[in-house]
Design a protein around this motif. Sequence first.
Motif, PDB file in Angstrom:
ATOM      1  N   LYS A  14     165.106 126.437  67.099  1.00  0.00           N
ATOM      2  CA  LYS A  14     164.008 126.998  67.895  1.00  0.00           C
ATOM      3  C   LYS A  14     162.636 126.766  67.276  1.00  0.00           C
ATOM      4  CE  LYS A  14     167.146 129.130  70.456  1.00  0.00           C
ATOM      5  NZ  LYS A  14     167.437 128.719  71.825  1.00  0.00           N
ATOM      6  N   TYR A  15     161.691 126.476  68.168  1.00  0.00           N
ATOM      7  CA  TYR A  15     160.274 126.418  67.781  1.00  0.00           C
ATOM      8  C   TYR A  15     159.736 127.844  67.847  1.00  0.00           C
ATOM      9  CZ  TYR A  15     155.391 126.128  69.531  1.00  0.00           C
ATOM     10  OH  TYR A  15     154.069 126.330  69.796  1.00  0.00           O
ATOM     11  N   TRP A  16     159.305 128.363  66.716  1.00  0.00           N
ATOM     12  CA  TRP A  16     158.698 129.700  66.713  1.00  0.00           C
ATOM     13  C   TRP A  16     157.614 129.743  65.647  1.00  0.00           C
ATOM     14  CZ3 TRP A  16     158.254 132.746  70.437  1.00  0.00           C
ATOM     15  CH2 TRP A  16     157.775 134.050  70.263  1.00  0.00           C
ATOM     16  N   LEU A  23     145.932 124.310  68.464  1.00  0.00           N
ATOM     17  CA  LEU A  23     146.446 122.945  68.708  1.00  0.00           C
ATOM     18  C   LEU A  23     147.961 122.930  68.862  1.00  0.00           C
ATOM     19  CD1 LEU A  23     144.350 120.881  66.116  1.00  0.00           C
ATOM     20  CD2 LEU A  23     143.926 121.168  68.557  1.00  0.00           C
ATOM     21  N   ARG A  24     148.581 124.105  68.810  1.00  0.00           N
ATOM     22  CA  ARG A  24     150.038 124.201  68.871  1.00  0.00           C
ATOM     23  C   ARG A  24     150.708 123.232  67.886  1.00  0.00           C
ATOM     24  NH1 ARG A  24     148.764 126.068  74.071  1.00  0.00           N
ATOM     25  NH2 ARG A  24     150.118 127.762  74.699  1.00  0.00           N
ATOM     26  N   LEU A  25     150.222 123.289  66.630  1.00  0.00           N
ATOM     27  CA  LEU A  25     150.880 122.500  65.577  1.00  0.00           C
ATOM     28  C   LEU A  25     151.997 123.371  65.032  1.00  0.00           C
ATOM     29  CD1 LEU A  25     147.735 121.051  63.775  1.00  0.00           C
ATOM     30  CD2 LEU A  25     149.406 119.786  65.160  1.00  0.00           C
ATOM     31  N   ALA A  65     142.609 128.671  82.974  1.00  0.00           N
ATOM     32  CA  ALA A  65     141.951 128.430  81.686  1.00  0.00           C
ATOM     33  C   ALA A  65     142.882 127.638  80.751  1.00  0.00           C
ATOM     34  CB  ALA A  65     141.566 129.757  81.051  1.00  0.00           C
ATOM     35  N   ARG A  66     144.183 127.923  80.827  1.00  0.00           N
ATOM     36  CA  ARG A  66     145.136 127.214  79.957  1.00  0.00           C
ATOM     37  C   ARG A  66     145.187 125.728  80.325  1.00  0.00           C
ATOM     38  NH1 ARG A  66     151.329 129.150  78.649  1.00  0.00           N
ATOM     39  NH2 ARG A  66     151.998 127.323  77.470  1.00  0.00           N
ATOM     40  N   PHE A  67     145.229 125.428  81.618  1.00  0.00           N
ATOM     41  CA  PHE A  67     145.246 124.019  82.047  1.00  0.00           C
ATOM     42  C   PHE A  67     143.949 123.316  81.655  1.00  0.00           C
ATOM     43  CE2 PHE A  67     148.681 125.538  84.740  1.00  0.00           C
ATOM     44  CZ  PHE A  67     149.579 124.488  84.647  1.00  0.00           C
ATOM     45  N   GLY A 139     149.662 121.599  75.677  1.00  0.00           N
ATOM     46  CA  GLY A 139     149.746 122.613  76.741  1.00  0.00           C
ATOM     47  C   GLY A 139     150.819 123.651  76.469  1.00  0.00           C
ATOM     48  N   SER A 140     151.948 123.194  75.908  1.00  0.00           N
ATOM     49  CA  SER A 140     153.054 124.088  75.565  1.00  0.00           C
ATOM     50  C   SER A 140     153.902 123.368  74.509  1.00  0.00           C
ATOM     51  CB  SER A 140     153.900 124.382  76.815  1.00  0.00           C
ATOM     52  OG  SER A 140     155.021 125.155  76.459  1.00  0.00           O
ATOM     53  N   GLY A 141     154.120 124.042  73.391  1.00  0.00           N
ATOM     54  CA  GLY A 141     154.806 123.371  72.282  1.00  0.00           C
ATOM     55  C   GLY A 141     156.132 122.751  72.690  1.00  0.00           C
ATOM     56  N   SER A 142     156.950 123.531  73.381  1.00  0.00           N
ATOM     57  CA  SER A 142     158.283 123.038  73.727  1.00  0.00           C
ATOM     58  C   SER A 142     158.239 121.898  74.755  1.00  0.00           C
ATOM     59  CB  SER A 142     159.153 124.176  74.253  1.00  0.00           C
ATOM     60  OG  SER A 142     158.524 124.813  75.341  1.00  0.00           O
ATOM     61  N   ALA A 143     157.115 121.748  75.457  1.00  0.00           N
ATOM     62  CA  ALA A 143     156.989 120.678  76.466  1.00  0.00           C
ATOM     63  C   ALA A 143     157.087 119.288  75.833  1.00  0.00           C
ATOM     64  CB  ALA A 143     155.663 120.822  77.218  1.00  0.00           C
ATOM     65  N   SER A 199     155.646 133.634  75.171  1.00  0.00           N
ATOM     66  CA  SER A 199     155.811 132.933  73.893  1.00  0.00           C
ATOM     67  C   SER A 199     154.480 132.711  73.183  1.00  0.00           C
ATOM     68  CB  SER A 199     156.453 131.570  74.114  1.00  0.00           C
ATOM     69  OG  SER A 199     157.656 131.697  74.790  1.00  0.00           O
ATOM     70  N   THR A 200     153.430 132.378  73.949  1.00  0.00           N
ATOM     71  CA  THR A 200     152.151 132.036  73.306  1.00  0.00           C
ATOM     72  C   THR A 200     151.667 133.185  72.415  1.00  0.00           C
ATOM     73  OG1 THR A 200     151.640 130.704  75.230  1.00  0.00           O
ATOM     74  CG2 THR A 200     149.807 131.186  73.747  1.00  0.00           C
ATOM     75  N   GLU A 201     151.692 134.398  72.955  1.00  0.00           N
ATOM     76  CA  GLU A 201     151.272 135.564  72.150  1.00  0.00           C
ATOM     77  C   GLU A 201     152.243 135.815  71.005  1.00  0.00           C
ATOM     78  OE1 GLU A 201     150.280 139.235  74.531  1.00  0.00           O
ATOM     79  OE2 GLU A 201     150.504 137.738  76.118  1.00  0.00           O
ATOM     80  N   GLY A 202     153.524 135.597  71.291  1.00  0.00           N
ATOM     81  CA  GLY A 202     154.553 135.830  70.273  1.00  0.00           C
ATOM     82  C   GLY A 202     154.403 134.888  69.086  1.00  0.00           C
ATOM     83  N   HIS A 203     154.134 133.595  69.361  1.00  0.00           N
ATOM     84  CA  HIS A 203     153.969 132.615  68.272  1.00  0.00           C
ATOM     85  C   HIS A 203     152.873 133.071  67.296  1.00  0.00           C
ATOM     86  CE1 HIS A 203     156.546 129.394  69.694  1.00  0.00           C
ATOM     87  NE2 HIS A 203     155.978 129.404  70.887  1.00  0.00           N
ATOM     88  N   ALA A 204     151.788 133.605  67.888  1.00  0.00           N
ATOM     89  CA  ALA A 204     150.609 133.957  67.077  1.00  0.00           C
ATOM     90  C   ALA A 204     150.910 135.052  66.055  1.00  0.00           C
ATOM     91  CB  ALA A 204     149.474 134.386  68.004  1.00  0.00           C
TER      92      ALA A 204
HETATM   93  C1  DP6 Z   1     161.680 130.727  72.087  1.00  0.00           C
HETATM   94  O1  DP6 Z   1     156.766 126.297  74.035  1.00  0.00           O
HETATM   95  O2  DP6 Z   1     157.111 128.366  75.421  1.00  0.00           O
HETATM   96  O3  DP6 Z   1     161.632 129.078  73.786  1.00  0.00           O
HETATM   97  O4  DP6 Z   1     153.534 126.664  73.270  1.00  0.00           O
HETATM   98  O5  DP6 Z   1     153.016 128.986  73.879  1.00  0.00           O
HETATM   99  O6  DP6 Z   1     154.044 127.451  75.584  1.00  0.00           O
HETATM  100  P1  DP6 Z   1     153.918 127.816  74.128  1.00  0.00           P
HETATM  101  O7  DP6 Z   1     155.350 128.310  73.659  1.00  0.00           O
HETATM  102  P2  DP6 Z   1     156.751 127.755  74.117  1.00  0.00           P
HETATM  103  O8  DP6 Z   1     157.678 128.387  72.991  1.00  0.00           O
HETATM  104  C2  DP6 Z   1     159.055 128.213  73.049  1.00  0.00           C
HETATM  105  C3  DP6 Z   1     159.737 129.300  72.329  1.00  0.00           C
HETATM  106  C4  DP6 Z   1     161.224 129.326  72.473  1.00  0.00           C
HETATM  107  C5  DP6 Z   1     161.921 128.347  71.521  1.00  0.00           C
HETATM  108  C6  DP6 Z   1     161.881 126.878  71.891  1.00  0.00           C
HETATM  109  O9  DP6 Z   1     161.875 126.518  73.090  1.00  0.00           O
HETATM  110  O10 DP6 Z   1     161.929 126.066  70.955  1.00  0.00           O
END
Ligand code: DP6
Length: 333
Positions: A14-16, A23-25, A65-67, A139-143, A199-204
């Motif tokens: 998982k990406y977290w 920059l969603r690095l 605003a996100r787009f 736009g979204s890390g998992s994208a 997720s965006t708020e959660g990552h932060a």
């Molecule tokens: C728990 O890619 O949805 O699904 O970049 O803010 O759009 P943003 O976050 P996002 O985070 C994914 C979180 C997850 C784990 C994953 O898909 O790797």
Amino acid sequence: MITARSTPNIALIKYWGNRNDDLRLCAAGSTSMTLDGPYVDVSVECADTFSVSSHNKKLGEKDIARFSKTYELIKTYLTAQSSQLRAQSSLSISIDSHIPPSIGLASSAAVFSALAKAIAGLLDTGLTDEQISVMARLGSGSAARSIFGGFAALTNHESRIANNELIDTSTAYQIATSEHWPLHDIIIVPSMDEKKVGSTEGHAAAWSSPHFRDRLSAIEHHRLQDCIDAIREKDFEKLQQVAEEDCLDMHRCMSTQTPPLNYLNAETHRITGEIEEIRKSEHLPVLYTMDAGPTVHLFCEESARMRVLEYAKAQKGCAIFEARAGKGSRILG
Ligand code: DP6
């Protein structure tokens, strides 16, 4: 006008958490399987002013605003790649999502990967999928992972270069195609409530968990490579062990960060417990994984599909959805 189609992906590692939220690095590498459906179509065309509309959902100010921010970042990235690659100063974006809101699948990975693919198509300058994955990630890390079909990894190149904050120090690549290992994802949705914290708020807030640094080190030292090896070797048992370990570890971090995020519910725990028992007693190649919600993804090999489906259908009050490994983002037309 150019239209691109894309689908969600489900993470195995998982990406977290990010090392740079703007920059969603990503703070660590991740892996996933791209699904073959449901899909989102995103169309783009040059315009005098920036606009974004959706066929199926009323977009709020925050969404727009996100787009808009994503497009500005994409332009910055493209200009840095080459002076030939200046994106249009403004863009009209139209989204047509076929992802039912009731199946607990986040649409952002599909939407932003389709957007990146469509912008690349509009520019028509031969950007590589790796470059397009950077555009999607903004736009979204998992994208970034949904650009690719089959199995993909999103890397964290932080340690390899002097400047950690460069926009392209996190890129995705394909580990294996969908034909290599045509796994199924049987999805059990125990709750249809809208999640309160995205997720965006959660990552932060990820770094506030006392377990987060150990998580990064486990991914860097063995988990990511174990997962990639398991996929390449089609070793289901190895994949099951590493994916479940990582999923539970992410949810432990989420629930111990400030403020805590508890995405799993009693139904999730009941289902995962029962799956562990069935797997053991019936020797089934099935694993569970959950993202930012109580929805349980049961990945399985063809030999286990009928049994897992039978189990899923017997869950009262749960919506069921089925997907398999898909082909990734593509331009339509
Ligand atoms: C728990 O890619 O949805 O699904 O970049 O803010 O759009 P943003 O976050 P996002 O985070 C994914 C979180 C997850 C784990 C994953 O898909 O790797």
